[in-house]
Design an enzyme around this catalytic site. Structure first.
Site, PDB file in Angstrom:
ATOM      1  N   ASP A 305      13.089   9.163 -26.438  1.00 31.96           N
ATOM      2  CA  ASP A 305      12.300   8.011 -25.967  1.00 31.96           C
ATOM      3  C   ASP A 305      11.584   8.370 -24.658  1.00 31.96           C
ATOM      4  OD1 ASP A 305      11.067   5.580 -25.974  1.00 31.96           O
ATOM      5  OD2 ASP A 305      12.861   4.388 -25.570  1.00 31.96           O
ATOM      6  N   HIS A 309       5.855   7.197 -16.837  1.00 33.97           N
ATOM      7  CA  HIS A 309       5.104   6.253 -16.003  1.00 33.97           C
ATOM      8  C   HIS A 309       4.859   6.950 -14.673  1.00 33.97           C
ATOM      9  CE1 HIS A 309       5.787   2.884 -18.730  1.00 33.97           C
ATOM     10  NE2 HIS A 309       7.083   3.152 -18.743  1.00 33.97           N
ATOM     11  N   PHE A 323       9.497  -0.543 -18.099  1.00 39.38           N
ATOM     12  CA  PHE A 323      10.663   0.110 -18.709  1.00 39.38           C
ATOM     13  C   PHE A 323      10.294   1.538 -19.110  1.00 39.38           C
ATOM     14  CE2 PHE A 323      11.469  -4.406 -19.605  1.00 39.38           C
ATOM     15  CZ  PHE A 323      12.826  -4.524 -19.359  1.00 39.38           C
ATOM     16  N   GLY A 324      11.233   2.458 -18.987  1.00 34.80           N
ATOM     17  CA  GLY A 324      11.034   3.790 -19.558  1.00 34.80           C
ATOM     18  C   GLY A 324      11.299   4.924 -18.597  1.00 34.80           C
TER      19      GLY A 324
END
Ligand code: DOR
Ligand code: ZN
Ligand code: ZN
Length: 424
Positions: A305, A309, A323-324
């Site tokens: 995943d 960013h 998110f991430g």
């Protein structure tokens, strides 16, 4: 062009063998696997003290291209991939515009082909514009070569529409990659709902947010006969439900991300958004269940995943940041450090979950080290120790919670179609 990979330990999950051997590659194809080959090759890789494994296949990455190239591009993404030992990646379609028709699929595939490092397979969305209202041009995207459909970033909340999509997935013989999250239950949550995050005064996302959609999607897969692949499973009950569904003969497979088998919500550092991802870091009971599920082969796949960013986007604190986290360049080391070295997985299982099983789920002729097969390989030193430094990443995203972590297991070389695309 002859490439000789010398003196490694060859792991072939195709026939579950591990042996000392040289690997000779000619014109992109594995020509011969045998000990002590004495052939004059154009290029030689010394693989002594290393494993020669099938190139890793990441079923779940975000390349952000088109539209969010400030976070990542196909080029920086595949450079990160081969640095991490990945020879194939599946790109999620939540780009700008979203991938809901064949043209966008072709755009990404052409870009990747021109770069020529890792294989990029672009997945298509389930619904137009990811709006959850009408189906995407799934037929057109299948013609353009999507390996799967996925609404990743969200769930298709309309069960009837999702059921129709699953029926089409059966028709076109592709899997459905499911992000399981009931958006109506999220309530502005940013981290897991538990005691640790309550003490941090952060809003929580409960396990049920994931579990209710896992349950629903298994029911829909059972009815339609679709091959359902559950993305980034993070809860103990997801593992239980996958086990039950498999026992019932439902075509379900499941993936776990390195951050979910490594960290809990208690590891979150004060307002540091590099610990924020969706689904969130859960509790030790969940982590334990994920590890046990991997060990017992209930959980089939390890995928990253990878969600880059920028530092600015992530720098605004846990409540507001997106998110991430990135994952391509730390995954293999985390698998060795957290799972293999601690006795949860064998190296063979690592190869199965990072190459062989993803290939099978996606219907690819990959994930094995066998004569006559395309030479997508990774030379991996499972003993080499280092400290994670995001400045070493090829990815544009440096957003990782693992900066400064001492890990074991280093990619020494990556070979795609017989070409050395990364070498240390
Ligand atoms: O953490 C995540 N990041 N989870 C998702 O579902 C989407 C992804 C992204 O696109 O950034
Ligand atoms: Zn997701
Ligand atoms: Zn994702």
């Amino acid at each position: 062009m002859l490439l000789l990979i010398k003196d490694g330990t060859v792991i072939n999950p195709g026939d579950k063998t591990e042996r000392e051997a040289d690997v000779l590659v000619e014109n992109g194809v594995i020509k011969k696997i045998a000990p002590k080959l004495t052939i004059k090759a154009d290029r030689v890789i010394d693989a002594s003290n290393c494993y020669v494994m099938p190139g890793f296949i990441d079923m779940h990455v975000h390349l952000r291209d088109p539209g969010m190239e400030h976070k990542e591009t196909v080029e920086t993404g595949v450079r990160a991939a081969v640095h991490g030992g990945f020879t194939t990646v599946v790109a999620m379609p939540n780009t700008k515009p979203v991938v809901d028709n064949g043209d966008v699929v072709n755009y990404v595939h052409n870009k990747a082909k021109n770069i020529g490092l890792a294989h990029v397979l672009q997945a298509g969305t389930v619904t137009k514009g990811q709006r959850g209202e009408a189906l995407s041009d799934i037929e057109g995207m299948v013609e353009a070569g999507i390996p799967a459909i996925s609404e990743d970033g969200k769930s298709v909340m309309n069960a009837q529409l999702y059921r129709e999509a699953m029926t089409l997935a059966v028709k076109y013989d592709i899997p459905v990659l499911a992000h399981c999250e009931d958006i109506s239950m999220v309530n502005g949550g940013v981290v897991n709902a538990d005691k640790a995050t309550e003490d941090m005064r952060l809003r929580g996302i409960s396990n049920a947010v994931e579990d209710v959609i896992v349950a629903r999607d298994i029911v829909l897969a059972k009815e339609t006969g679709a091959s359902l692949h559950l993305c980034h499973c993070s809860t103990k009950d997801s593992v239980k439900m996958v086990q039950m569904a498999k026992e019932e003969g439902v075509h379900v497979t499941a993936e776990v991300c390195p951050h979910h088998f490594t960290l809990t919500s208690s590891d979150i550092k004060e307002n540091d958004a590099n610990y924020k991802m969706n689904p969130p870091l859960r509790t030790i009971e969940d982590v334990q269940a994920l590890r046990e599920g991997l060990k017992a082969d209930i959980m089939d796949v390890i995928a990253t995943d990878h969600a880059p960013h920028t530092a600015i986007e992530k720098g605004v604190g846990i409540r507001k940041a997106p998110f991430g986290i990135v994952g391509l360049e730390t995954a293999a080391s985390l698998v060795v450090t957290e799972l293999v070295d601690k006795g949860w997985l064998t190296m063979m299982q690592m190869a199965e979950k990072m190459s062989y099983n993803p290939a099978k789920i996606l219907g690819l002729e990959k994930g094995v080290v066998e004569e006559g097969k395309p030479a997508d390989l990774v030379v991996f030193d499972a003993k080499k120790e280092y400290v994670v430094d995001p400045e070493d990443f090829y990815s544009r995203g440096k957003n990782t919670p693992f900066a400064g972590k001492a890990v074991k297991g280093m990619v020494m070389a990556t070979v795609v179609n017989g070409r050395i695309v990364f070498e240390r």
